[in-house]
Motif scaffolding. Structure first.
Motif, PDB file in Angstrom:
ATOM      1  N   LEU A   1      -1.010 -34.870  31.716  1.00 39.50           N
ATOM      2  CA  LEU A   1      -1.162 -36.325  31.761  1.00 39.50           C
ATOM      3  C   LEU A   1      -2.225 -36.836  30.807  1.00 39.50           C
ATOM      4  N   HIS A   2      -2.950 -35.917  30.188  1.00 40.65           N
ATOM      5  CA  HIS A   2      -4.039 -36.346  29.315  1.00 40.65           C
ATOM      6  C   HIS A   2      -3.512 -37.018  28.053  1.00 40.65           C
ATOM      7  N   ARG A   3      -4.276 -37.996  27.589  1.00 39.47           N
ATOM      8  CA  ARG A   3      -3.980 -38.683  26.340  1.00 39.47           C
ATOM      9  C   ARG A   3      -5.096 -38.390  25.341  1.00 39.47           C
ATOM     10  N   GLY A   4      -4.888 -38.817  24.104  1.00 40.58           N
ATOM     11  CA  GLY A   4      -5.904 -38.597  23.082  1.00 40.58           C
ATOM     12  C   GLY A   4      -5.895 -37.165  22.586  1.00 40.58           C
ATOM     13  N   SER A   5      -6.932 -36.803  21.836  1.00 42.10           N
ATOM     14  CA  SER A   5      -7.038 -35.444  21.322  1.00 42.10           C
ATOM     15  C   SER A   5      -8.513 -35.091  21.237  1.00 42.10           C
ATOM     16  N   ASP A   6      -8.811 -33.804  21.184  1.00 39.16           N
ATOM     17  CA  ASP A   6     -10.214 -33.381  21.130  1.00 39.16           C
ATOM     18  C   ASP A   6     -10.891 -34.039  19.929  1.00 39.16           C
ATOM     19  N   PRO A   7     -12.138 -34.472  20.071  1.00 39.68           N
ATOM     20  CA  PRO A   7     -13.031 -34.205  21.198  1.00 39.68           C
ATOM     21  C   PRO A   7     -12.989 -35.259  22.312  1.00 39.68           C
ATOM     22  N   LEU A   8     -12.064 -36.236  22.243  1.00 40.35           N
ATOM     23  CA  LEU A   8     -12.014 -37.246  23.304  1.00 40.35           C
ATOM     24  C   LEU A   8     -10.611 -37.319  23.899  1.00 40.35           C
ATOM     25  N   ARG A   9     -10.506 -36.849  25.128  1.00 39.89           N
ATOM     26  CA  ARG A   9      -9.253 -36.987  25.873  1.00 39.89           C
ATOM     27  C   ARG A   9      -9.504 -37.907  27.054  1.00 39.89           C
ATOM     28  N   TRP A  10      -8.446 -38.485  27.547  1.00 43.15           N
ATOM     29  CA  TRP A  10      -8.606 -39.371  28.692  1.00 43.15           C
ATOM     30  C   TRP A  10      -7.349 -39.357  29.536  1.00 43.15           C
ATOM     31  N   ALA A  11      -7.551 -39.629  30.823  1.00 47.49           N
ATOM     32  CA  ALA A  11      -6.432 -39.627  31.772  1.00 47.49           C
ATOM     33  C   ALA A  11      -6.443 -40.947  32.528  1.00 47.49           C
ATOM     34  N   PRO A  12      -5.387 -41.739  32.400  1.00 48.52           N
ATOM     35  CA  PRO A  12      -5.327 -43.000  33.148  1.00 48.52           C
ATOM     36  C   PRO A  12      -5.117 -42.726  34.636  1.00 48.52           C
ATOM     37  N   PHE A  13      -5.364 -43.742  35.455  1.00 46.89           N
ATOM     38  CA  PHE A  13      -5.085 -43.602  36.882  1.00 46.89           C
ATOM     39  C   PHE A  13      -3.597 -43.612  37.138  1.00 46.89           C
ATOM     40  N   GLY A  14      -2.871 -44.391  36.350  1.00 44.71           N
ATOM     41  CA  GLY A  14      -1.441 -44.556  36.577  1.00 44.71           C
ATOM     42  C   GLY A  14      -1.163 -45.779  37.436  1.00 44.71           C
TER      43      GLY A  14
END
Lengths: 116, 276
Positions: free
Chosen positions: B73-86
């Motif tokens: 479910l993660h978005r973005g790419s290293d070094p910054l990834r993020w996961a929305p609540f949905g």
């Protein structure tokens, strides 16, 4: 200037506005101690003062002595160093007699009342 | 992995903005891989980072189904990834709340599904006030930032902090490191100055951090452009403030020394006054 610019009052609103615009609002606090600045800050805003009193009461910190005028307004302030567990002992030791909170739970107010 | 929890006792204080920008700045330093996780059902965190408002998948789904597979479910790419609540249905959202209260370790399992190559920091954004996400954050966080504004209603939440935060902590290995962060500070505001002075008198557990995030139009503009302000307007006051915050957080989490955090101008003015 300190103490002359309470909310909604005073004849120096234009000066106050000018100071704010040039970012010199801190001049309110120049020349007074941190304790005095805190005391004035609390007196200006009843909600802030009420919360500070609740915090002081919860931590067992001493409350600052009041002037007659302040007592009439039933306003109390947090003693220097009070409000947190770390400063509790110092505040109790260094700040003189503790002033009773007039809003505490009702009960006998003096030995005279007890005798009655 | 070290964990930073971002919480607030009232809404509208800029908690999600702080989380997004702190995470982005931590990643930008290159000192850690960062995972931002949104635990607020309003699902706003991803909007700061380019997420479509129509995005429906998120960490709530992983908590309900299979936490160990949350990486998908993660978005973005290293070094910054993020996961929305949905955007779960209401019944599912309530189930997520209940599970986080009863089993905060579910969130730990979600984080464990993320295997960063180097040093890693997760930044968790909670819902405002008491919630399942607050329970989970207090349990898991190494560092807790309590975001508030310099106004009377934020100040009025402070007596509840002790009650809301510490009883939720069951980890006994170490104390909870919680700090007040003032956000959206306007140096020309009289009530703002007075609340800061009142806060600075709280010399115990709830003394505020010696730096603030200033009010800055660049923050709102960056949010509208779906970019962190540290990237969109690196020369802005707010970007400088978030750099200070990130440097401080790194020092707290990894023992890295910060040369000069600096005291607020207001603190300096009071401290410099005669008779102090």
């Amino acid at each position: 200037m300190a103490g002359a610019t309470g909310p909604g009052g005073g004849g120096d609103r234009a000066a106050r506005r000018l100071l704010d615009e040039i970012g010199a609002g801190e001049l309110d606090y120049v020349g007074i101690s941190a304790q005095e600045a805190a005391r004035q800050a609390l007196l200006r805003w009843p909600l802030v003062e009420a919360v500070a009193r609740a915090l002081a009461r919860a931590s067992g910190a001493a409350l600052a002595p009041q002037t007659a005028d302040e007592r009439a307004r039933t306003r109390l302030t947090v003693a220097p160093g009070g409000g947190g567990a770390a400063g509790r002992d110092d505040a109790a030791d260094a700040d003189g007699p503790e002033v009773e909170d007039e809003t505490e739970a009702p009960g006998p107010r003096s030995s005279w009342e007890t005798r009655r | 992995m070290r964990t930073i929890g971002i919480v607030s006792m009232k809404g509208g204080v800029g908690r999600t903005t702080v989380a997004a920008n702190l995470g982005a700045e931590l990643a930008r330093t290159g000192r850690a891989e960062v995972l931002l996780v949104d635990l607020d059902p309003r699902n706003q965190l991803g909007l700061h980072l380019g997420m479509s408002p129509e995005e429906v998948a998120g960490v709530s789904q992983a908590i309900l189904d299979e936490p160990s597979r949350s990486r998908a479910l993660h978005r973005g790419s290293d070094p910054l990834r993020w996961a929305p609540f949905g955007q779960p249905r209401e019944r599912e959202r309530l189930e997520v709340e209940e599970r986080l209260v009863r089993q905060p370790e579910l969130l730990r399992a979600c984080l464990a599904g993320w295997s960063a190559p180097g040093e890693a920091i997760s930044v968790l954004d909670s819902a405002a006030g008491p919630s399942g996400s607050l329970t989970a954050l207090v349990e898991l966080s190494d560092l807790l930032l309590v975001v508030l504004q310099a106004d009377a209603s934020s100040f009025a939440t402070i007596p509840f902090l002790e009650e809301q935060l510490h009883p939720r902590r069951t980890r006994s290995d170490e104390g909870l490191s919680a700090h007040l962060l003032l956000n959206g500070v306007d140096e020309a505001s009289r009530i703002g100055r007075d609340v800061r002075i009142a806060l600075e008198q709280l010399q115990g557990r709830w003394a505020p951090l010696p730096f603030v995030i200033h009010h800055d139009e660049a923050v709102r503009e960056a949010a509208a452009l779906q970019r962190p302000v540290v990237e969109q307007a690196p020369g802005s006051q707010a970007a400088a403030d978030f750099r200070t915050l990130a440097a401080w957080a790194l020092e707290q989490l990894m023992g890295r020394r910060v040369a000069d955090l600096g005291a607020s101008p207001l603190t300096q003015a009071v401290v410099a006054a005669p008779g102090t």
